[in-house]
Design a protein around this motif. Structure first.
Motif, mmCIF file in Angstrom:
data_model
loop_
_atom_site.group_PDB
_atom_site.id
_atom_site.type_symbol
_atom_site.label_atom_id
_atom_site.label_comp_id
_atom_site.label_asym_id
_atom_site.label_seq_id
_atom_site.Cartn_x
_atom_site.Cartn_y
_atom_site.Cartn_z
ATOM 1 N N GLU A 11 15.896 0.325 -2.245
ATOM 2 C CA GLU A 11 17.301 -0.058 -2.179
ATOM 3 C C GLU A 11 17.832 -0.390 -3.566
ATOM 4 N N GLN A 12 17.003 -1.038 -4.394
ATOM 5 C CA GLN A 12 17.441 -1.402 -5.732
ATOM 6 C C GLN A 12 17.597 -0.172 -6.620
ATOM 7 N N LEU A 13 16.750 0.832 -6.429
ATOM 8 C CA LEU A 13 16.774 1.998 -7.287
ATOM 9 C C LEU A 13 17.842 3.001 -6.877
ATOM 10 N N THR A 14 18.222 3.016 -5.611
ATOM 11 C CA THR A 14 19.142 4.026 -5.115
ATOM 12 C C THR A 14 20.579 3.706 -5.489
ATOM 13 N N ARG A 15 21.268 4.709 -6.042
ATOM 14 C CA ARG A 15 22.713 4.607 -6.258
ATOM 15 C C ARG A 15 23.423 5.255 -5.076
ATOM 16 N N SER A 16 24.665 4.895 -4.877
ATOM 17 C CA SER A 16 25.406 5.450 -3.755
ATOM 18 C C SER A 16 26.804 5.844 -4.199
ATOM 19 N N LEU A 17 27.265 6.973 -3.678
ATOM 20 C CA LEU A 17 28.631 7.422 -3.932
ATOM 21 C C LEU A 17 29.619 6.719 -3.005
ATOM 22 N N SER A 18 29.119 6.089 -1.959
ATOM 23 C CA SER A 18 29.981 5.503 -0.933
ATOM 24 C C SER A 18 30.360 4.055 -1.237
ATOM 25 N N VAL A 19 31.615 3.727 -0.927
ATOM 26 C CA VAL A 19 32.062 2.334 -1.061
ATOM 27 C C VAL A 19 31.270 1.426 -0.131
ATOM 28 N N HIS A 20 30.686 2.005 0.929
ATOM 29 C CA HIS A 20 29.893 1.219 1.871
ATOM 30 C C HIS A 20 28.406 1.226 1.534
ATOM 31 N N GLY A 21 28.025 1.840 0.415
ATOM 32 C CA GLY A 21 26.634 1.786 -0.010
ATOM 33 C C GLY A 21 26.196 0.350 -0.225
ATOM 34 N N GLN A 22 24.902 0.097 -0.041
ATOM 35 C CA GLN A 22 24.396 -1.277 -0.035
ATOM 36 C C GLN A 22 24.342 -1.935 -1.411
ATOM 37 N N GLN A 23 24.520 -1.161 -2.483
ATOM 38 C CA GLN A 23 24.319 -1.715 -3.818
ATOM 39 C C GLN A 23 25.231 -2.912 -4.105
ATOM 40 N N ARG A 24 26.483 -2.843 -3.683
ATOM 41 C CA ARG A 24 27.417 -3.938 -3.942
ATOM 42 C C ARG A 24 27.531 -4.887 -2.744
ATOM 43 N N ARG A 25 26.804 -4.593 -1.674
ATOM 44 C CA ARG A 25 26.929 -5.401 -0.460
ATOM 45 C C ARG A 25 25.645 -6.156 -0.120
ATOM 46 N N ASN A 342 31.116 1.707 -6.667
ATOM 47 C CA ASN A 342 29.862 2.469 -6.661
ATOM 48 C C ASN A 342 30.048 3.850 -7.289
ATOM 49 N N ALA A 343 31.113 4.540 -6.864
ATOM 50 C CA ALA A 343 31.333 5.914 -7.328
ATOM 51 C C ALA A 343 31.765 5.975 -8.785
ATOM 52 N N MET A 344 32.298 4.883 -9.311
ATOM 53 C CA MET A 344 32.778 4.896 -10.692
ATOM 54 C C MET A 344 31.633 4.981 -11.695
ATOM 55 N N THR A 345 30.425 4.702 -11.224
ATOM 56 C CA THR A 345 29.273 4.733 -12.143
ATOM 57 C C THR A 345 28.555 6.079 -12.128
ATOM 58 N N ILE A 346 29.048 7.039 -11.327
ATOM 59 C CA ILE A 346 28.360 8.315 -11.170
ATOM 60 C C ILE A 346 29.254 9.444 -11.662
ATOM 61 N N ASP A 347 28.750 10.251 -12.582
ATOM 62 C CA ASP A 347 29.534 11.336 -13.164
ATOM 63 C C ASP A 347 29.787 12.431 -12.130
ATOM 64 N N PRO A 348 31.026 12.925 -12.023
ATOM 65 C CA PRO A 348 31.330 13.989 -11.059
ATOM 66 C C PRO A 348 30.459 15.230 -11.220
ATOM 67 N N HIS A 349 30.062 15.555 -12.447
ATOM 68 C CA HIS A 349 29.211 16.725 -12.655
ATOM 69 C C HIS A 349 27.817 16.509 -12.058
ATOM 70 N N GLU A 350 27.336 15.268 -12.099
ATOM 71 C CA GLU A 350 26.063 14.964 -11.452
ATOM 72 C C GLU A 350 26.191 15.102 -9.934
ATOM 73 N N VAL A 351 27.326 14.688 -9.400
ATOM 74 C CA VAL A 351 27.557 14.811 -7.960
ATOM 75 C C VAL A 351 27.566 16.284 -7.559
ATOM 76 N N ARG A 352 28.221 17.103 -8.362
ATOM 77 C CA ARG A 352 28.263 18.547 -8.078
ATOM 78 C C ARG A 352 26.850 19.132 -8.060
ATOM 79 N N ALA A 353 26.074 18.861 -9.095
ATOM 80 C CA ALA A 353 24.710 19.397 -9.172
ATOM 81 C C ALA A 353 23.857 18.882 -8.016
ATOM 82 N N SER A 354 24.092 17.638 -7.645
ATOM 83 C CA SER A 354 23.315 17.033 -6.555
ATOM 84 C C SER A 354 23.624 17.703 -5.226
ATOM 85 N N LEU A 355 24.903 17.951 -4.956
ATOM 86 C CA LEU A 355 25.259 18.588 -3.691
ATOM 87 C C LEU A 355 24.704 20.009 -3.631
ATOM 88 N N ILE A 356 24.763 20.716 -4.736
ATOM 89 C CA ILE A 356 24.182 22.069 -4.765
ATOM 90 C C ILE A 356 22.697 22.009 -4.434
#
Length: 364
Positions: A11-25, A342-356
């Motif tokens: 849980e500590q290592l995982t980042r999340s694109l979602s506002v409901h991700g556990q990192q800030r909650r 949560n999403a502000m810390t993740i680069d959109p290009h990384e998100v693109r590569a991740s989804l691919i």
């Protein structure tokens, strides 16, 4: 991650694109935040006084309404508001979009608990229009409008369409209730103060735990007499909590720190959509996003997408979404992107590569 990584470490290592991700909650983070803000004077007793009263006054002020009442859930807030509008008009029919939260997620509470009859307005796959209202041939006590329409990817009507609909309701004595669970996210699109948007509606419900990242709860705002009745109905329905101050204080933190950030979250949503829209087989809805929320449709069945995404999270430590949803095609699925800090810390290009990478794995 190695095989000895514990669930807590993951849980500590995982980042999340979602506002409901556990990192800030996470509880420890939330408790530390509360400690920076809470005072002994914040104590309420059964929702009276302290931080709860302060929050009610603050939200009423922000929305330009006479009064407001804390509710434990948005479902209770909206059902009570619609019941009171129906009681005042001696009419039991309420109108709303076929994908409204009250219809899809609340187990017919409006009907079973409050004896209200639901009238579905318009089509599942588009917003309610003025023409949909004009087509109704039976009396309505109230109409519920959801801003934004979450299950349509955060779609919003134009300001002109919205004012035309609420004016039509007002001239016919039909109450307008706003499901404003995500009003904080919708406001930048209109570029108008929250109170100007809320003024179009007789009653407004806002969520305290979605974009505000509060612990739980909601606020219902409107005329003083209706709010006083709503407070009684909250108690009748078992919603009077002995102490709600932690919920109120956590919501105030969101009002202070996150509401001003909504324009930046919206801009990041548009950047993410731009990074994803031209992946083969991928569709972004709406494009561009109108709020910090949008949907992504992918050419992979939900079960395969969920499995590939879980493997990706374990491999890369990045959560792209919370869960996939079905579409009308069994060969496709969709997921929701909800942008917050949560999403502000993740680069959109990384998100693109991740989804691919996820889609490639799901299709193999």
């Amino acid at each position: 991650m190695d095989s000895h990584t514990t669930p807590a470490d993951r849980e500590q290592l995982t980042r999340s694109l979602s506002v409901h991700g556990q990192q800030r909650r996470a509880p420890t983070r939330r408790l530390n935040e509360l400690l920076t803000r809470v005072e002994d004077g914040d104590l309420d007793t059964y929702g009276r006084g302290g931080a709860v009263a302060r929050l009610e006054h603050r939200v009423a002020d922000l929305l330009g309404k006479e009064a407001a009442v804390f509710m434990p859930t948005g479902a209770m807030a909206t059902q009570v508001a619609l019941r009171l509008h129906a009681d005042a008009r001696t009419c039991r029919t309420i109108g709303f979009h076929p994908r409204a939260h009250i219809e899809v997620h609340e187990l017919k509470g409006y009907e079973i608990v409050h004896q209200l009859h639901g009238k579905l307005l318009g089509d599942h796959d588009r917003l309610v229009t003025l023409q949909d209202l004009e087509a109704v041939r039976e009396p309505l006590a109230a109409v519920l409008l959801e801003l934004p329409q979450r299950d349509l990817g955060g779609l919003l009507p134009t300001w002109e369409e919205l004012t035309a609909q609420t004016s039509w309701l007002r001239t016919r004595g039909i109450a307008a209730h706003l499901d404003g669970a995500r009003l904080w996210e919708a406001q930048p699109y209109y570029g108008r103060p929250h109170a100007e948007i809320a003024a179009l509606f007789d009653t407004v419900y806002v969520s305290l735990y979605k974009g505000l990242e509060g612990l739980a709860g909601a606020v219902l705002a409107g005329p003083s007499d209706l709010v006083n009745q709503a407070r009684e109905w909250r108690d009748r329905l078992g919603g009077k909590l002995h102490h709600a101050w932690p919920l109120a204080v956590s919501a105030e933190l969101g009002l202070d720190g996150l509401v001003p950030r909504m324009p930046a979250f919206w801009e990041r949503a548009r950047e993410l959509a731009a990074a994803l829209r031209d992946i083969p087989g991928v569709e972004v809805l709406p494009d561009p996003p109108q709020t910090p929320l949008f949907h992504v449709i992918v050419p992979v069945p939900p079960q395969a997408l969920a499995a590939a995404h879980q493997r990706f999270v374990e491999r890369r430590g990045l959560e792209l979404f919370l869960y996939p949803r079905p579409t009308t095609s069994p060969r496709c699925s969709r997921f929701e992107v909800t942008v917050g800090e949560n999403a502000m810390t993740i680069d959109p290009h990384e998100v693109r590569a991740s989804l691919i990478e996820v889609l490639r794995d799901a299709a193999s």
